[in-house]
Scaffold this active site. Structure first.
Site, PDB file in Angstrom:
ATOM      1  N   THR A   1       0.953  -1.119  -0.004  1.00 31.58           N
ATOM      2  CA  THR A   1       0.031  -0.086   0.090  1.00 31.58           C
ATOM      3  C   THR A   1       1.058   1.127   0.144  1.00 31.58           C
ATOM      4  O   THR A   1       1.876   1.275   0.880  1.00 31.58           O
ATOM      5  CB  THR A   1      -1.006  -0.070   1.194  1.00 31.58           C
ATOM      6  OG1 THR A   1      -2.195   1.036   0.779  1.00 31.58           O
ATOM      7  CG2 THR A   1      -0.658   0.361   2.562  1.00 31.58           C
TER       8      THR A   1
ATOM      9  N   CYS B   1      -4.022   7.211   7.697  1.00 29.40           N
ATOM     10  CA  CYS B   1      -4.550   6.038   7.420  1.00 29.40           C
ATOM     11  C   CYS B   1      -3.700   5.022   8.138  1.00 29.40           C
ATOM     12  O   CYS B   1      -2.429   5.200   8.388  1.00 29.40           O
ATOM     13  CB  CYS B   1      -4.649   5.649   5.864  1.00 29.40           C
ATOM     14  SG  CYS B   1      -5.891   6.725   5.169  1.00 29.40           S
TER      15      CYS B   1
ATOM     16  N   HIS C   1      -6.295  -1.171   4.299  1.00 30.99           N
ATOM     17  CA  HIS C   1      -5.871   0.240   4.560  1.00 30.99           C
ATOM     18  C   HIS C   1      -7.152   1.092   5.170  1.00 30.99           C
ATOM     19  O   HIS C   1      -7.829   1.524   4.367  1.00 30.99           O
ATOM     20  CB  HIS C   1      -5.718   0.687   3.103  1.00 30.99           C
ATOM     21  CG  HIS C   1      -5.037   1.912   2.771  1.00 30.99           C
ATOM     22  ND1 HIS C   1      -4.073   2.315   1.796  1.00 30.99           N
ATOM     23  CD2 HIS C   1      -5.303   3.249   3.476  1.00 30.99           C
ATOM     24  CE1 HIS C   1      -4.026   3.886   2.037  1.00 30.99           C
ATOM     25  NE2 HIS C   1      -4.561   4.219   3.026  1.00 30.99           N
TER      26      HIS C   1
END
Lengths: 204, 162
Positions: free
Chosen positions: B24, B30, B47
């Site tokens: 990711t 996040c 995520h």
């Protein structure tokens, strides 16, 4: 309006038009500030799921300088100005009257000047919107970050994420001709604001 | 042998089996939650963007929230043959990218995300083996199903594997 995915083509076009007015005003201000001609590209308005937003801005791991501010009052929204770091330094060199290529470090002065650019861009953009919608806009001072595009966008989109699975992105690109500097300005209206904008435009 | 790399976008998740890895890009506030079954070599990455789905009006995308996202990931990994009681976790992200003067709790979302992830993992009895969280910088992560290692890359804070 429950979700941004419900926005139709006509409404998107209307939003593009309004962003064009705002960004036009912003480009004029930037132009005066820098003493250079600043052009604008045709605005983009799109709705994208969060998972695709990274690709949308040309790769989530690209390093950019981002200036972000929140607008409170009648029309809550976020505004984000993003530009590649090298290009940001070029803008700052013009501003300081330096030979382009002089700046390569984010000193306090550079950060402060960058925030001022964001301030001027967003302020003039919002002034144009205020005239159009007859609302009060109260922008915060900008905060800035130099980091991965994805990381910057992720945080900016949190507020939208609380309400929607999609991000509505109104994007205007500013272009300085000589060096082809391009910076992107994003308007991220909250649903309530979006409704007010669409009403003012006569498409809701 | 070319190893498959699976990209996981914002508010999304994916599972993978050896030798694939999960990536990711650009985690800010996040949090990337990586789960691993060491015996089956099955990995998963979600995520997450927000701490709490119970505050939301309607939850259509479970992967967006810490509470629902982790549960969803465990379910999907179990379907692939992973055993829930064997899962361990590594987490990264939860930074605060923008510093507003006098910033309020809404803006300090990174910390809230980390806290929510920890709580959820505790509730599910999943042990956290490594945390690479907080700060004010973005992270790109790659999670390897072969050995459960998590590689973290930053712009100015170097890189490491945990």
């Amino acid at each position: 309006m429950k979700d941004y995915s419900e926005i139709n083509e006509l409404q998107l076009d209307a939003l593009k038009e309004i962003s064009n007015i705002g960004a036009g005003n912003a480009a004029t201000s930037l132009s005066q500030m820098l003493g250079r001609t600043i052009n604008m590209s045709v605005p983009r308005a799109s709705i994208a799921p969060f998972s695709e937003i990274g690709d949308y801005v040309g790769g989530a791991d690209k390093v950019t300088a981002g200036g972000y501010l929140r607008v409170d009052g009648d029309m809550p929204m976020g505004m984000l100005f993003m530009i590649e770091t090298e290009q940001a330094f070029y803008l700052l060199d013009i501003l300081f009257g330096n030979v382009p290529g002089t700046s390569n470090d984010w000193t306090e002065m550079h950060c402060s000047a960058f925030k001022e650019i964001v301030n001027i861009l967003s302020g003039s953009y919002l002034n144009a919107l205020a005239v159009f919608t007859n609302n009060v806009y109260s922008p915060s001072v900008p905060a800035m970050a130099v980091d991965m595009t994805g990381a910057i966008l992720g945080e900016v989109l949190q507020t939208v994420g609380e309400i929607s699975d999609y991000a509505l992105v109104l994007e205007n690109v500013f272009i300085e001709k000589e060096k082809e500097i391009t910076g992107q300005l994003f308007l991220l209206p909250e649903p309530k604001t979006l409704e007010s904008l669409l009403k003012a435009l006569g498409v809701l | 042998m070319a190893k498959e790399i699976i990209k996981v976008g914002m508010a999304a998740f994916s599972t993978a089996v050896e030798p694939a890895s999960l990536v990711t890009i650009g985690l800010g506030s996040c949090v990337g939650v990586c789960l691993w079954d060491s015996a089956k070599k099955i990995g998963g990455l979600v995520h997450i963007m927000l701490p709490d789905s119970t505050q939301a009006r309607n939850v259509t995308n479970k992967a967006k929230y810490a509470d629902t996202g982790i549960v969803l990931l465990v379910e999907e990994m179990t379907k692939k043959g992973a055993v829930a009681s064997r899962l361990t976790a590594k987490i990264a992200g939860g930074a605060q990218m923008f510093n507003f003067p006098g910033s309020n709790s809404v803006i300090r979302i990174g910390e809230r995300n980390i806290e929510a992830v920890r709580m959820c993992l505790k509730r599910l009895n999943i042990r956290i083996l490594a945390e690479e969280v907080g700060g004010s910088y973005g992270r790109t992560i790659e999670f390897f199903t072969v050995d459960g290692l998590l590689y973290i890359k930053t712009i100015n804070q170097g890189e490491k594997t945990v």
